[in-house]
Design a protein around this motif. Sequence first.
Motif, PDB file in Angstrom:
ATOM      1  N   TYR A 201       0.842  -1.192   0.000  1.00 38.03           N
ATOM      2  CA  TYR A 201       0.000   0.000   0.000  1.00 38.03           C
ATOM      3  C   TYR A 201       0.878   1.243   0.000  1.00 38.03           C
ATOM      4  O   TYR A 201       1.814   1.349   0.784  1.00 38.03           O
ATOM      5  N   TRP A 202       0.530   2.155  -0.877  1.00 36.46           N
ATOM      6  CA  TRP A 202       1.331   3.369  -1.018  1.00 36.46           C
ATOM      7  C   TRP A 202       0.800   4.477  -0.134  1.00 36.46           C
ATOM      8  O   TRP A 202      -0.402   4.626   0.051  1.00 36.46           O
ATOM      9  N   GLY A 203       1.746   5.254   0.379  1.00 35.14           N
ATOM     10  CA  GLY A 203       1.372   6.405   1.190  1.00 35.14           C
ATOM     11  C   GLY A 203       2.198   7.614   0.800  1.00 35.14           C
ATOM     12  O   GLY A 203       3.165   7.510   0.050  1.00 35.14           O
ATOM     13  N   GLN A 204       1.807   8.736   1.348  1.00 38.81           N
ATOM     14  CA  GLN A 204       2.418  10.004   0.946  1.00 38.81           C
ATOM     15  C   GLN A 204       2.245  10.992   2.087  1.00 38.81           C
ATOM     16  O   GLN A 204       1.193  11.009   2.729  1.00 38.81           O
ATOM     17  N   CYS A 205       3.255  11.806   2.330  1.00 35.09           N
ATOM     18  CA  CYS A 205       3.098  12.897   3.289  1.00 35.09           C
ATOM     19  C   CYS A 205       2.031  13.836   2.735  1.00 35.09           C
ATOM     20  O   CYS A 205       2.071  14.215   1.570  1.00 35.09           O
ATOM     21  N   ALA A 206       1.064  14.197   3.572  1.00 39.63           N
ATOM     22  CA  ALA A 206      -0.078  14.970   3.085  1.00 39.63           C
ATOM     23  C   ALA A 206      -0.143  16.360   3.717  1.00 39.63           C
ATOM     24  O   ALA A 206      -1.200  16.985   3.757  1.00 39.63           O
ATOM     25  N   GLU A 207       0.972  16.833   4.252  1.00 41.03           N
ATOM     26  CA  GLU A 207       1.008  18.183   4.822  1.00 41.03           C
ATOM     27  C   GLU A 207       2.273  18.845   4.292  1.00 41.03           C
ATOM     28  O   GLU A 207       3.364  18.297   4.474  1.00 41.03           O
ATOM     29  N   PHE A 208       2.109  20.010   3.670  1.00 42.26           N
ATOM     30  CA  PHE A 208       3.287  20.628   3.061  1.00 42.26           C
ATOM     31  C   PHE A 208       4.375  20.859   4.112  1.00 42.26           C
ATOM     32  O   PHE A 208       4.117  21.467   5.144  1.00 42.26           O
ATOM     33  N   CYS A 209       5.569  20.327   3.835  1.00 42.28           N
ATOM     34  CA  CYS A 209       6.628  20.321   4.855  1.00 42.28           C
ATOM     35  C   CYS A 209       7.957  20.792   4.302  1.00 42.28           C
ATOM     36  O   CYS A 209       8.997  20.560   4.908  1.00 42.28           O
ATOM     37  N   GLY A 210       7.951  21.436   3.139  1.00 40.82           N
ATOM     38  CA  GLY A 210       9.195  21.962   2.610  1.00 40.82           C
ATOM     39  C   GLY A 210       9.462  21.489   1.193  1.00 40.82           C
ATOM     40  O   GLY A 210       8.598  20.893   0.549  1.00 40.82           O
ATOM     41  N   ALA A 211      10.695  21.740   0.729  1.00 36.37           N
ATOM     42  CA  ALA A 211      11.031  21.575  -0.686  1.00 36.37           C
ATOM     43  C   ALA A 211      10.710  20.176  -1.216  1.00 36.37           C
ATOM     44  O   ALA A 211      10.274  20.034  -2.345  1.00 36.37           O
ATOM     45  N   SER A 212      10.946  19.131  -0.408  1.00 39.19           N
ATOM     46  CA  SER A 212      10.738  17.782  -0.932  1.00 39.19           C
ATOM     47  C   SER A 212       9.501  17.111  -0.342  1.00 39.19           C
ATOM     48  O   SER A 212       9.438  15.876  -0.238  1.00 39.19           O
ATOM     49  N   HIS A 213       8.516  17.911   0.011  1.00 38.15           N
ATOM     50  CA  HIS A 213       7.244  17.361   0.512  1.00 38.15           C
ATOM     51  C   HIS A 213       6.693  16.282  -0.424  1.00 38.15           C
ATOM     52  O   HIS A 213       6.291  15.209   0.003  1.00 38.15           O
ATOM     53  N   ALA A 214       6.723  16.581  -1.731  1.00 37.12           N
ATOM     54  CA  ALA A 214       6.167  15.619  -2.695  1.00 37.12           C
ATOM     55  C   ALA A 214       7.030  14.369  -2.799  1.00 37.12           C
ATOM     56  O   ALA A 214       6.569  13.328  -3.265  1.00 37.12           O
ATOM     57  N   ASN A 215       8.300  14.470  -2.332  1.00 39.00           N
ATOM     58  CA  ASN A 215       9.212  13.324  -2.401  1.00 39.00           C
ATOM     59  C   ASN A 215       9.235  12.556  -1.083  1.00 39.00           C
ATOM     60  O   ASN A 215      10.213  11.891  -0.770  1.00 39.00           O
ATOM     61  N   MET A 216       8.173  12.661  -0.311  1.00 39.40           N
ATOM     62  CA  MET A 216       8.132  12.016   1.002  1.00 39.40           C
ATOM     63  C   MET A 216       7.075  10.919   0.967  1.00 39.40           C
ATOM     64  O   MET A 216       5.985  11.048   1.492  1.00 39.40           O
ATOM     65  N   GLN A 217       7.433   9.836   0.295  1.00 36.26           N
ATOM     66  CA  GLN A 217       6.482   8.740   0.115  1.00 36.26           C
ATOM     67  C   GLN A 217       6.821   7.594   1.061  1.00 36.26           C
ATOM     68  O   GLN A 217       7.895   7.555   1.647  1.00 36.26           O
ATOM     69  N   LEU A 218       5.897   6.663   1.169  1.00 33.73           N
ATOM     70  CA  LEU A 218       6.171   5.470   1.961  1.00 33.73           C
ATOM     71  C   LEU A 218       5.386   4.311   1.380  1.00 33.73           C
ATOM     72  O   LEU A 218       4.482   4.512   0.573  1.00 33.73           O
ATOM     73  N   ARG A 219       5.767   3.115   1.801  1.00 32.68           N
ATOM     74  CA  ARG A 219       5.012   1.934   1.407  1.00 32.68           C
ATOM     75  C   ARG A 219       4.741   1.106   2.641  1.00 32.68           C
ATOM     76  O   ARG A 219       5.578   1.028   3.540  1.00 32.68           O
ATOM     77  N   VAL A 220       3.557   0.531   2.697  1.00 32.33           N
ATOM     78  CA  VAL A 220       3.223  -0.386   3.786  1.00 32.33           C
ATOM     79  C   VAL A 220       3.101  -1.775   3.182  1.00 32.33           C
ATOM     80  O   VAL A 220       2.343  -1.979   2.229  1.00 32.33           O
ATOM     81  N   ILE A 221       3.887  -2.712   3.706  1.00 31.89           N
ATOM     82  CA  ILE A 221       3.832  -4.090   3.237  1.00 31.89           C
ATOM     83  C   ILE A 221       3.054  -4.880   4.276  1.00 31.89           C
ATOM     84  O   ILE A 221       3.529  -5.077   5.397  1.00 31.89           O
ATOM     85  N   VAL A 222       1.833  -5.282   3.906  1.00 38.21           N
ATOM     86  CA  VAL A 222       1.020  -6.104   4.816  1.00 38.21           C
ATOM     87  C   VAL A 222       1.205  -7.556   4.398  1.00 38.21           C
ATOM     88  O   VAL A 222       0.972  -7.909   3.236  1.00 38.21           O
ATOM     89  N   GLU A 223       1.648  -8.395   5.339  1.00 40.08           N
ATOM     90  CA  GLU A 223       1.977  -9.776   4.971  1.00 40.08           C
ATOM     91  C   GLU A 223       1.447 -10.771   5.988  1.00 40.08           C
ATOM     92  O   GLU A 223       1.022 -10.398   7.082  1.00 40.08           O
TER      93      GLU A 223
END
Length: 334
Positions: A201-223
Amino acid sequence: MKTVPASPATVGALLTALLLGGCAWDGPMSTVVARSDLARSILSVYGIITWATAIIGILVFVALAWILIRFRDRPGHGLPRQIHGHALLEIAWTIAPALVLLIIAIPTIQVIFRTQGAAAPASALTVTVRGWQWWWEFRYPSLDVVTANELHLPVGRPVVLNLEGPDVIHSFWVPQLGGKRDVVPGRVNRITLTPERTGEYWGQCAEFCGASHANMQLRVIVEEPAAFDRWVAAQKAPAAEPTGDAAAGKDLFASRACVGCHTIRGVATGTLGPDLTHFGSRALFGAGLWPTTPENVAAWVKDPPALKPGSRMPNLGLSDADAKALALYLTSLK
Ligand code: CUA
């Protein structure tokens, strides 16, 4: 050549096609595909509101169309009968919206209490989520595991995410599992959920936090629990001992500024950047930006701010050979 002006219908059809082209039901960041109890409860409110507003919208437009046709201006017809101050109508259109608001409010308030106040069961797994500029840290206090940007969870087990912010405000958002919830410096926000299906499952920082806000992603691996246990065991293992060119990379890591910010157990104890003890086990790096290959990692360590605007990791002036050795070492840390 003679140009034919496009008719409004053609322009409308093209714009609609363009607009609908942006829609997808089951994209990785879809909010209408719920894979946890929390996401399902939020989606249920979303469904009620969407249906209620859609039905009201249709009724209003049908009534409007009927009135426009029925009472249009025609020769020989005077003003239609005026109904200003019609008591029954006044009462009806006061009560009807109040009923609609009530229908929306009851499940909304239920879900707000469910998502804000839910006490976690004793069996819940606890994870500390820390939002940094611009990456995610995941700490499992009960398992003694620390990782970055890739959150592993066992399916079917409740999890409590304690959100902490060491620098600025971020927002943790994994649409198919639920959220968003702000990560605020100086306080701990909480999300309790149970992942219901294995997957990524893909996630993303959803609060503007600076120059690389859009580059602040994450993944959740449910297993499956067994796979999760294997992952935990691998994360708890000591860092791999490198051989060949990677061994030179290790010496470089230990002798350069890397050790000031990063932890590799047995090598360095920095805490400002991601823990790299098992860096090579993560499929992506840079907060979900690139596949973890020696080529990509070498390009990154050569000049991080060029690849990720505002990166806290500076350009250390590494030679190509040093960057390559370092990348071989880091990617060997499975
Ligand atoms: Cu962190 Cu936006």
